[in-house]
Write an enzyme that holds these catalytic residues in place. Sequence first.
Site, mmCIF file in Angstrom:
data_model
loop_
_atom_site.group_PDB
_atom_site.id
_atom_site.type_symbol
_atom_site.label_atom_id
_atom_site.label_comp_id
_atom_site.label_asym_id
_atom_site.label_seq_id
_atom_site.Cartn_x
_atom_site.Cartn_y
_atom_site.Cartn_z
ATOM 1 N N PRO A 132 0.821 -1.212 0.000
ATOM 2 C CA PRO A 132 0.000 0.000 0.000
ATOM 3 C C PRO A 132 0.857 1.265 0.000
ATOM 4 O O PRO A 132 1.908 1.317 0.641
ATOM 5 C CB PRO A 132 -0.771 -0.110 1.313
ATOM 6 C CG PRO A 132 0.112 -0.916 2.201
ATOM 7 C CD PRO A 132 0.868 -1.864 1.311
ATOM 8 N N ARG A 190 -0.762 4.942 -1.269
ATOM 9 C CA ARG A 190 -1.706 6.049 -1.091
ATOM 10 C C ARG A 190 -2.493 5.965 0.213
ATOM 11 O O ARG A 190 -2.662 6.959 0.915
ATOM 12 C CB ARG A 190 -2.682 6.035 -2.267
ATOM 13 C CG ARG A 190 -3.628 7.211 -2.315
ATOM 14 C CD ARG A 190 -4.763 6.967 -3.323
ATOM 15 N NE ARG A 190 -4.320 6.408 -4.567
ATOM 16 C CZ ARG A 190 -4.027 7.112 -5.673
ATOM 17 N NH1 ARG A 190 -4.165 8.418 -5.667
ATOM 18 N NH2 ARG A 190 -3.633 6.496 -6.769
ATOM 19 N N CYS A 194 2.292 28.790 -16.627
ATOM 20 C CA CYS A 194 1.753 29.232 -17.920
ATOM 21 C C CYS A 194 1.149 28.100 -18.725
ATOM 22 O O CYS A 194 1.671 27.721 -19.777
ATOM 23 C CB CYS A 194 2.842 29.934 -18.711
ATOM 24 S SG CYS A 194 3.323 31.408 -17.864
ATOM 25 N N GLU A 195 0.099 27.519 -18.210
ATOM 26 C CA GLU A 195 -0.639 26.445 -18.886
ATOM 27 C C GLU A 195 -2.077 26.535 -18.394
ATOM 28 O O GLU A 195 -2.299 26.667 -17.192
ATOM 29 C CB GLU A 195 -0.129 25.054 -18.449
ATOM 30 C CG GLU A 195 1.315 24.805 -18.676
ATOM 31 C CD GLU A 195 1.581 23.669 -19.661
ATOM 32 O OE1 GLU A 195 0.619 23.102 -20.207
ATOM 33 O OE2 GLU A 195 2.762 23.397 -19.873
HETATM 34 N N1 LLP Z 1 2.761 -1.651 -6.062
HETATM 35 C C1 LLP Z 1 2.962 -1.414 -7.368
HETATM 36 C C2 LLP Z 1 3.613 -2.426 -8.196
HETATM 37 C C3 LLP Z 1 2.520 -0.203 -7.934
HETATM 38 O O1 LLP Z 1 2.702 0.025 -9.233
HETATM 39 C C4 LLP Z 1 1.895 0.777 -7.107
HETATM 40 C C5 LLP Z 1 1.454 2.052 -7.664
HETATM 41 C C6 LLP Z 1 1.731 0.477 -5.735
HETATM 42 C C7 LLP Z 1 2.165 -0.749 -5.259
HETATM 43 C C8 LLP Z 1 1.091 1.436 -4.786
HETATM 44 O O2 LLP Z 1 -0.237 1.670 -5.083
HETATM 45 P P1 LLP Z 1 -1.184 2.526 -4.108
HETATM 46 O O3 LLP Z 1 -1.442 1.723 -2.861
HETATM 47 O O4 LLP Z 1 -0.486 3.807 -3.806
HETATM 48 O O5 LLP Z 1 -2.404 2.735 -4.917
HETATM 49 N N2 LLP Z 1 0.495 8.736 -9.505
HETATM 50 C C9 LLP Z 1 -0.782 8.080 -9.468
HETATM 51 C C10 LLP Z 1 -0.694 6.706 -8.883
HETATM 52 C C11 LLP Z 1 0.256 5.790 -9.595
HETATM 53 C C12 LLP Z 1 0.368 4.460 -8.914
HETATM 54 C C13 LLP Z 1 1.432 3.639 -9.512
HETATM 55 N N3 LLP Z 1 1.620 2.373 -8.876
HETATM 56 C C14 LLP Z 1 -1.766 8.946 -8.703
HETATM 57 O O6 LLP Z 1 -1.389 10.029 -8.267
HETATM 58 O O7 LLP Z 1 -2.934 8.580 -8.551
#
Ligand code: LLP
Length: 433
Positions: free
Chosen positions: A294, A296, A364-365
Amino acid sequence: MRSRAPSETPPAPPIDPTTFTPQFRWRGGDLICERTSLAEIATRHGTPTYVYSRAAIEANYREYSAALRGLSATICYSVKANSNLSILRLLARYGSSFDIVSGGELYRLQQSEISPSRVVFSGVGKTREEIGEALRAGILLFNVESEAELEVLQDEAARLRKRAPVAIRVNPDVEAGGHRHIATGCHQHKFGLDWPAARRLYRTHRDSQWLNWKGISAHVGSQILDLKSLRRELERLVEFVGELRRDGIPLQCIDIGGGLGIRYAFEKPPSISQFAGIVTRALKPLGCHVLLEPGRSIVGPAGVLLTRVILTKVNRGKPFVVVDAGMNDFIRPALYSAVHPVTPIKRGKTRPKIIRADIVGPVCESGDCFLHDWPIEEVQEGDVLALWGAGAYGFVEASNYNARPRPAEILVSGIIAKIVRRRESRNDLVHGE
Ligand code: LLP
């Protein structure tokens, strides 16, 4: 996750994220993080500034570990979500392991004096150098995403005379996640291997001297709000493990990736405990060790981005609030049409007048817009606002676009607000050129 169209009726009164983010509260007219006033932080440290609550990070981590008590499991915090060294150290202290996707993230963990034996390495394009580095360091697990990568891993392992602990990341072909850019588990995505290819790799390399087959891994997407897709992913993984067992490949561990969504504005995510409950029920009968990644859901709700109003203006009757944070500081709205509430950090005793404005940055976007037609109290130059849910994929995705120094990061614990990354200077902007 899509922004609300201007014609939709706004919620009234404006959303108050303190109702679902417990470590941020009102103390009289002042918004506080734990026991520290956000206004004081803005005065002392300037804006834009990321502020994280230590207690929130701890509470989220502990909710995972408590809810997984019935299962043999390891939480591997996904470093990409927020890789500030102080946050990594904090999570290590609570007992977390870590999921990385680059040599740079491994370096960050090493700089935090975290043992590589707590590190899982995922990612679709690991270089030979990164693989060698991670092998030498002695990481816990490589989640391999292609045949080519497996061959490099085998080569490097033989060269270093070190058996590589390995799992194959399978692409379970499950649709999940809040936005097409952050869904990863479908056949059209670049991640992982489809099941027949993965099974072939397990079989052909089963007896390799330099591969230590540990498990299987998957990650279907991020900001998942619907547990049905998670259930489907887990069912598929359970089937795969069964097939491998029948092929004489007994796996000790199963890595289910990350992905649990959080409430930013109007979402209704399952709780960490509900998520962990489903994982436990689905995987316990397998008798494998379970890894979770995890990101986020641990740090997202723990952070806000403080920004100051530079000016307000009206263009053809449409009000704009121009703030000193831009898309370079926080890119989620521009990149994923993500809705992050923005609210003042002070409130008066009388009912404020609510306007509907676009909250925009100075870059500037036209895409440098945090919120369209957002209901907000009337604000003026100098007022400080909080952009909510900024603890994950915030600072880590910041850039110097428009020659803007990146923000400071502050970690609050009770009444202590510690600078965990100083604001970049003009000098940092030209460093190395
Ligand atoms: N494991 C792998 C292999 C991943 O690719 C990711 C996230 C995670 C774990 C963690 O996932 P989480 O629990 O955070 O959902 N920048 C994007 C999110 C990209 C996530 C990429 N991979 C955003 O701001 O929503």
